[in-house]
Design an enzyme around this catalytic site. Structure first.
Site, mmCIF file in Angstrom:
data_model
loop_
_atom_site.group_PDB
_atom_site.id
_atom_site.type_symbol
_atom_site.label_atom_id
_atom_site.label_comp_id
_atom_site.label_asym_id
_atom_site.label_seq_id
_atom_site.Cartn_x
_atom_site.Cartn_y
_atom_site.Cartn_z
ATOM 1 N N SER A 1 9.880 0.968 8.757
ATOM 2 C CA SER A 1 9.249 -0.276 8.342
ATOM 3 C C SER A 1 10.242 -0.990 7.440
ATOM 4 C CB SER A 1 7.951 0.039 7.589
ATOM 5 O OG SER A 1 7.417 -1.149 7.039
ATOM 6 N N LYS B 1 8.426 -6.896 8.645
ATOM 7 C CA LYS B 1 7.331 -7.589 7.984
ATOM 8 C C LYS B 1 7.474 -9.081 8.258
ATOM 9 C CE LYS B 1 5.511 -4.024 5.780
ATOM 10 N NZ LYS B 1 4.088 -3.628 5.809
ATOM 11 N N GLU C 1 0.665 -5.912 13.697
ATOM 12 C CA GLU C 1 -0.178 -5.113 12.812
ATOM 13 C C GLU C 1 -0.877 -6.026 11.797
ATOM 14 O OE1 GLU C 1 2.099 -1.976 11.007
ATOM 15 O OE2 GLU C 1 0.520 -1.419 9.605
ATOM 16 N N ASP D 1 -4.551 -1.879 10.430
ATOM 17 C CA ASP D 1 -4.160 -1.001 9.321
ATOM 18 C C ASP D 1 -5.231 -1.166 8.235
ATOM 19 O OD1 ASP D 1 -3.029 0.071 6.984
ATOM 20 O OD2 ASP D 1 -1.124 -0.960 7.136
ATOM 21 N N LYS E 1 -3.653 6.070 8.212
ATOM 22 C CA LYS E 1 -3.076 6.481 6.928
ATOM 23 C C LYS E 1 -4.089 7.375 6.236
ATOM 24 C CE LYS E 1 -0.272 2.339 6.096
ATOM 25 N NZ LYS E 1 -0.170 1.068 5.332
HETATM 26 O O1 OSB Z 1 1.347 -2.209 5.637
HETATM 27 O O2 OSB Z 1 2.147 -0.432 6.447
HETATM 28 C C1 OSB Z 1 1.998 -1.204 5.485
HETATM 29 C C2 OSB Z 1 4.063 0.003 2.498
HETATM 30 C C3 OSB Z 1 3.171 -0.183 1.475
HETATM 31 C C4 OSB Z 1 1.938 -0.725 1.754
HETATM 32 C C5 OSB Z 1 1.598 -1.073 3.064
HETATM 33 C C6 OSB Z 1 2.489 -0.879 4.099
HETATM 34 C C7 OSB Z 1 3.764 -0.362 3.799
HETATM 35 C C8 OSB Z 1 4.803 -0.179 4.790
HETATM 36 C C9 OSB Z 1 5.893 0.808 4.468
HETATM 37 O O3 OSB Z 1 4.890 -0.838 5.802
HETATM 38 C C10 OSB Z 1 5.735 2.107 5.140
HETATM 39 C C11 OSB Z 1 6.700 3.125 4.579
HETATM 40 O O4 OSB Z 1 7.883 3.059 4.918
HETATM 41 O O5 OSB Z 1 6.249 3.978 3.785
HETATM 42 MG MG MG Z 2 0.629 -2.193 7.626
#
Ligand code: OSB
Ligand code: MG
Length: 370
Positions: free
Chosen positions: A135, A163, A213, A238, A262
């Site tokens: 990510s 993102k 997402e 998510d 998660k």
């Molecule tokens: O939306 O998936 C998400 C990190 C913090 C909060 C939300 C998200 C994320 C990430 C990073 O996308 C995922 C990672 O590398 O831990």
């Molecule tokens: Mg996410």
């Protein structure tokens, strides 16, 4: 397992690189670690709440409060037959899933050690290695994003998530696609759009993304269904999915075609496994999301990702991408094929570096059985 004590620690860990999403920038983490003790064993869990209530309503501070004032008094001194019994015990506490999940994870680690099996196996995991993606946060410029992606692909990662937010979406997707026509690519909006943006988001269909997402509100399912009906690009949820009922509603309303699972967001393994089983039955692919975890949370994500329904590469990646030095041994490493081997030793399969944890601890509290 009798829970003899519960220790909560806050550790301060600076990220190697700032992580920017549509809701803000994270430079350093305030991570809560849970250590539970039972019959000579100790188990570890991580509470994935962030510093501020921008991804979810929970924060480091609310989680501390809920563990100290509500979870510890309910749990410490109790004897459970299995970690899977904790979720029911915590049902009177509404919400605060990340606080619950961090405590539950520590009990699963203990149970796996007691039984002498890897945690992944205890959970029903079957995969020997898991598929890893990355990510990538919003970058300073498009060239900076492209070079970051190049670096991650060279390391072997199997898919790239970038993102996006309004004003920084179509151009990013176009630039990445032009440069990397064949990679597995997806975008994460972290709830930055409204249903009225559907025509705009439809333009993402040109870039044959694996998925978009969480485009819409963090607490919405219905409008995501309205959006999905207009997009070719699969929607993945998510933020909106907190339990198996939400997952069922989202699937039946066709609000998404894929779910990011998660552990923290759904309150732990017990609920995660319910969602997993439901998604398998409905042939909805799952992948494991990340929350910028330390090695403890990362190790739990690896165990979860070994379940058979995890059909797509997750956001579980190497310790080195986040931390100059992690708090577990060995650190999490990713192969040139973009995979992580699931540990085969009993419990979590990584050991916690106590000295390092102590150095990073800014506060700690222990509750003991009387
Ligand atoms: O939306 O998936 C998400 C990190 C913090 C909060 C939300 C998200 C994320 C990430 C990073 O996308 C995922 C990672 O590398 O831990
Ligand atoms: Mg996410």
């Amino acid at each position: 397992m009798k829970i003899e004590s519960l220790t909560l620690r806050e550790v301060g860990m600076e990220l190697r690189h700032p992580f920017e999403t549509s809701f803000g920038v994270t430079r350093a983490r305030r991570i809560l670690l849970v250590e539970a003790a039972s019959e000579g064993l100790s188990g570890w869990g991580e509470i994935t709440a962030a510093e501020g209530p921008f991804y979810s309503p929970e924060t480091t501070e609310t989680a501390w409060h809920v563990v100290r004032d509500f979870i510890a008094p309910l749990l410490v001194g109790k004897t459970l037959n299995a970690a899977s019994e904790l979720a029911a015990l915590l049902t009177p506490i509404r919400g605060h899933n990340m606080a619950k999940a961090g405590v539950e994870a520590a009990l699963w680690d203990i149970e796996a050690q007691q039984k002498g099996v890897p945690l992944a196996r205890l959970l029903g995991g079957v995969l020997e290695e898991i598929a890893c993606g990355v990510s990538i946060g919003l970058q300073e410029s498009t060239p900076a994003l492209l070079s970051k992606i190049e670096q991650e692909l060279a390391a072997g990662y199997q898919r790239v998530k970038i993102k996006i937010k309004p004003g920084r979406d179509l151009e990013l997707a176009r630039a990445v696609r032009e440069r990397f026509p064949r990679i597995k690519l997806m975008v994460d909006a972290n709830s930055a759009y409204r249903l009225e943006d559907a025509a705009h988001l439809k333009k993402l269909d040109d870039y044959y993304l694996m998925m978009i997402e969480q485009p819409l509100a963090y607490d919405d399912i219905h409008q995501h269904a309205r959006l999905q009906a207009q997009l070719e690009t699969p929607v993945c949820l998510d933020e909106s999915i907190h339990n198996a009922r939400h997952a069922q509603a989202a699937i039946e309303l066709r609000a998404c075609q894929i779910i990011n699972l998660k552990l923290g967001r759904v309150g732990g393994y017990t609920e995660a496994r319910r969602i997993h089983d439901l998604c398998r039955e409905r042939t909805i692919p799952l992948w494991c999301g990340g929350m910028l975890e330390s090695g403890v949370g990362r190790a739990h994500n690896i165990a979860l990702s070994s379940l058979p329904g995890f059909a797509l590469p997750g956001d579980v990646s190497a310790s080195q991408r986040y931390w100059a030095e992690d708090i577990i041994e060995p650190e999490v490493e990713v192969s040139r094929q973009g995979t992580i081997r699931v540990p085969t030793t009993p419990g979590l399969g990584f050991s916690v570096r106590r000295g390092r944890v102590e150095k990073l601890t800014v506060r700690q509290e222990t509750w003991r059985a009387r």
